[in-house]
Design a protein around this motif. Structure first.
Motif, PDB file in Angstrom:
ATOM      1  N   SER A 165       0.831  -1.202   0.000  1.00 29.97           N
ATOM      2  CA  SER A 165       0.000   0.000   0.000  1.00 29.97           C
ATOM      3  C   SER A 165       0.868   1.257   0.000  1.00 29.97           C
ATOM      4  O   SER A 165       0.604   2.205  -0.748  1.00 29.97           O
ATOM      5  N   ILE A 166       1.906   1.262   0.822  1.00 28.63           N
ATOM      6  CA  ILE A 166       2.831   2.401   0.870  1.00 28.63           C
ATOM      7  C   ILE A 166       3.523   2.566  -0.479  1.00 28.63           C
ATOM      8  O   ILE A 166       3.623   3.677  -1.002  1.00 28.63           O
ATOM      9  N   ASP A 167       3.973   1.460  -1.047  1.00 27.77           N
ATOM     10  CA  ASP A 167       4.645   1.524  -2.346  1.00 27.77           C
ATOM     11  C   ASP A 167       3.683   2.015  -3.430  1.00 27.77           C
ATOM     12  O   ASP A 167       4.061   2.806  -4.288  1.00 27.77           O
ATOM     13  N   GLY A 168       2.442   1.567  -3.363  1.00 29.04           N
ATOM     14  CA  GLY A 168       1.437   2.043  -4.318  1.00 29.04           C
ATOM     15  C   GLY A 168       1.180   3.534  -4.177  1.00 29.04           C
ATOM     16  O   GLY A 168       0.982   4.246  -5.170  1.00 29.04           O
ATOM     17  N   SER A 169       1.214   4.026  -2.946  1.00 27.29           N
ATOM     18  CA  SER A 169       1.039   5.462  -2.721  1.00 27.29           C
ATOM     19  C   SER A 169       2.192   6.249  -3.330  1.00 27.29           C
ATOM     20  O   SER A 169       1.980   7.284  -3.965  1.00 27.29           O
ATOM     21  N   PHE A 170       3.407   5.762  -3.138  1.00 27.45           N
ATOM     22  CA  PHE A 170       4.569   6.420  -3.743  1.00 27.45           C
ATOM     23  C   PHE A 170       4.434   6.454  -5.260  1.00 27.45           C
ATOM     24  O   PHE A 170       4.663   7.481  -5.895  1.00 27.45           O
ATOM     25  N   THR A 171       4.052   5.335  -5.831  1.00 23.63           N
ATOM     26  CA  THR A 171       3.905   5.251  -7.280  1.00 23.63           C
ATOM     27  C   THR A 171       2.822   6.207  -7.771  1.00 23.63           C
ATOM     28  O   THR A 171       2.990   6.881  -8.788  1.00 23.63           O
ATOM     29  N   GLY A 172       1.722   6.285  -7.033  1.00 25.11           N
ATOM     30  CA  GLY A 172       0.641   7.203  -7.404  1.00 25.11           C
ATOM     31  C   GLY A 172       1.073   8.659  -7.371  1.00 25.11           C
ATOM     32  O   GLY A 172       0.758   9.437  -8.278  1.00 25.11           O
ATOM     33  N   ILE A 173       1.807   9.045  -6.337  1.00 28.80           N
ATOM     34  CA  ILE A 173       2.289  10.433  -6.242  1.00 28.80           C
ATOM     35  C   ILE A 173       3.237  10.729  -7.399  1.00 28.80           C
ATOM     36  O   ILE A 173       3.129  11.765  -8.052  1.00 28.80           O
ATOM     37  N   LEU A 174       4.164   9.806  -7.621  1.00 27.98           N
ATOM     38  CA  LEU A 174       5.135  10.020  -8.695  1.00 27.98           C
ATOM     39  C   LEU A 174       4.454  10.111 -10.046  1.00 27.98           C
ATOM     40  O   LEU A 174       4.794  10.970 -10.869  1.00 27.98           O
ATOM     41  N   LYS A 175       3.464   9.283 -10.275  1.00 25.82           N
ATOM     42  CA  LYS A 175       2.717   9.319 -11.538  1.00 25.82           C
ATOM     43  C   LYS A 175       1.977  10.648 -11.674  1.00 25.82           C
ATOM     44  O   LYS A 175       1.987  11.272 -12.752  1.00 25.82           O
ATOM     45  N   MET A 176       1.361  11.101 -10.582  1.00 31.42           N
ATOM     46  CA  MET A 176       0.644  12.385 -10.609  1.00 31.42           C
ATOM     47  C   MET A 176       1.594  13.528 -10.977  1.00 31.42           C
ATOM     48  O   MET A 176       1.260  14.378 -11.785  1.00 31.42           O
ATOM     49  N   LEU A 177       2.781  13.514 -10.401  1.00 29.92           N
ATOM     50  CA  LEU A 177       3.730  14.604 -10.634  1.00 29.92           C
ATOM     51  C   LEU A 177       4.368  14.550 -12.013  1.00 29.92           C
ATOM     52  O   LEU A 177       4.605  15.579 -12.633  1.00 29.92           O
ATOM     53  N   THR A 178       4.643  13.358 -12.508  1.00 30.71           N
ATOM     54  CA  THR A 178       5.296  13.246 -13.807  1.00 30.71           C
ATOM     55  C   THR A 178       4.316  13.397 -14.967  1.00 30.71           C
ATOM     56  O   THR A 178       4.718  13.780 -16.067  1.00 30.71           O
TER      57      THR A 178
END
Length: 181
Positions: A165-178
C-alpha cells in the motif's frame, strides 16, 4: 518494472524469513525495522522531491513559449526604433510587446498556482505515507515483542499488504507529478 518484481520477490521471500528470525530472539528496534522493511523509503521520498522540482519545467511550456515570443517582439520593437520606422509601426510593435508581457504575467501566475497545488497535494500524501509507516513500525514492534496473537503467516500477510500500500502510494504520487498537465 524490474524494481517492482524485485520488491515483490523481497516481500515474498526475504522479509518473512527475516521477521521469523527476528521474532524468535527479541523485540526489534525502529532502526532494525526501517533497515529491513523500509530500505528504499528515503530513495522514494527523494524521487518525489525531484519530481516536485521538475514541475515548473513540465508545466511551463506556455510560459517558455510566451517568453520566447516576447523576446522576439522586443527585438523587433528595438529594431524598429533603431531603424527609425514610422510612428505607427513603432506603436504597433510596442503594443505587441505590452500585450505579450501581460499574457506572460498571467501565465506565470497560473503556473505558480498549479505548481503550488501539485506540491501541496504531494506533500500531504507524503505526510500520509509517513503516518502509515509509523503505524506499521508500531505494529511490527508489538508483534516482535509478542504483544499480539497473530501467526507468522497472518503477520507477514498484514505487513506485506501495508508495504505494498505504501509503495502504491509512492507510485501514485510520482505518476501524478510526472504526468501533470
Amino acid at each position: 518494472m524490474k524494481k517492482a518484481i524485485l520488491l515483490l520477490l523481497m516481500f515474498a521471500i526475504l522479509i518473512p524469513s527475516q521477521v521469523l528470525a527476528a521474532t524468535s530472539t527479541k523485540a526489534m528496534s525502529t532502526s532494525e525495522i526501517e533497515k529491513i522493511f523500509f530500505e528504499n523509503y528515503k530513495d522514494r521520498v527523494k524521487e518525489i522531491k525531484i519530481a516536485q522540482k521538475k514541475l515548473n519545467a513540465v508545466l511551463g511550456a506556455e510560459v517558455r513559449e510566451l517568453t520566447q515570443r516576447l523576446s522576439q517582439a522586443s527585438a523587433r520593437y528595438k529594431n524598429e526604433v533603431k531603424n527609425k520606422s514610422s510612428k505607427a509601426v513603432i506603436a504597433q510593435a510596442k503594443a505587441d510587446c505590452n500585450k505579450l508581457k501581460k499574457q506572460l504575467g498571467v501565465a506565470k501566475v497560473e503556473l505558480n498556482k498549479t505548481v503550488k497545488n501539485y506540491k501541496k497535494e504531494s506533500e500531504q500524501a507524503l505526510k500520509d505515507i509517513a503516518s502509515q509507516k509509523a503505524e506499521l513500525i508500531k505494529f511490527i514492534k508489538n508483534h516482535t515483542a509478542g504483544k499480539d496473537k497473530l501467526t507468522e503467516s497472518q503477520f507477514s500477510k498484514q505487513v506485506n499488504g501495508d508495504i505494498m500500500s505504501i509503495d502504491g502510494s509512492f507510485t501514485g504520487i510520482l505518476k501524478m507529478l510526472t504526468e501533470a498537465e
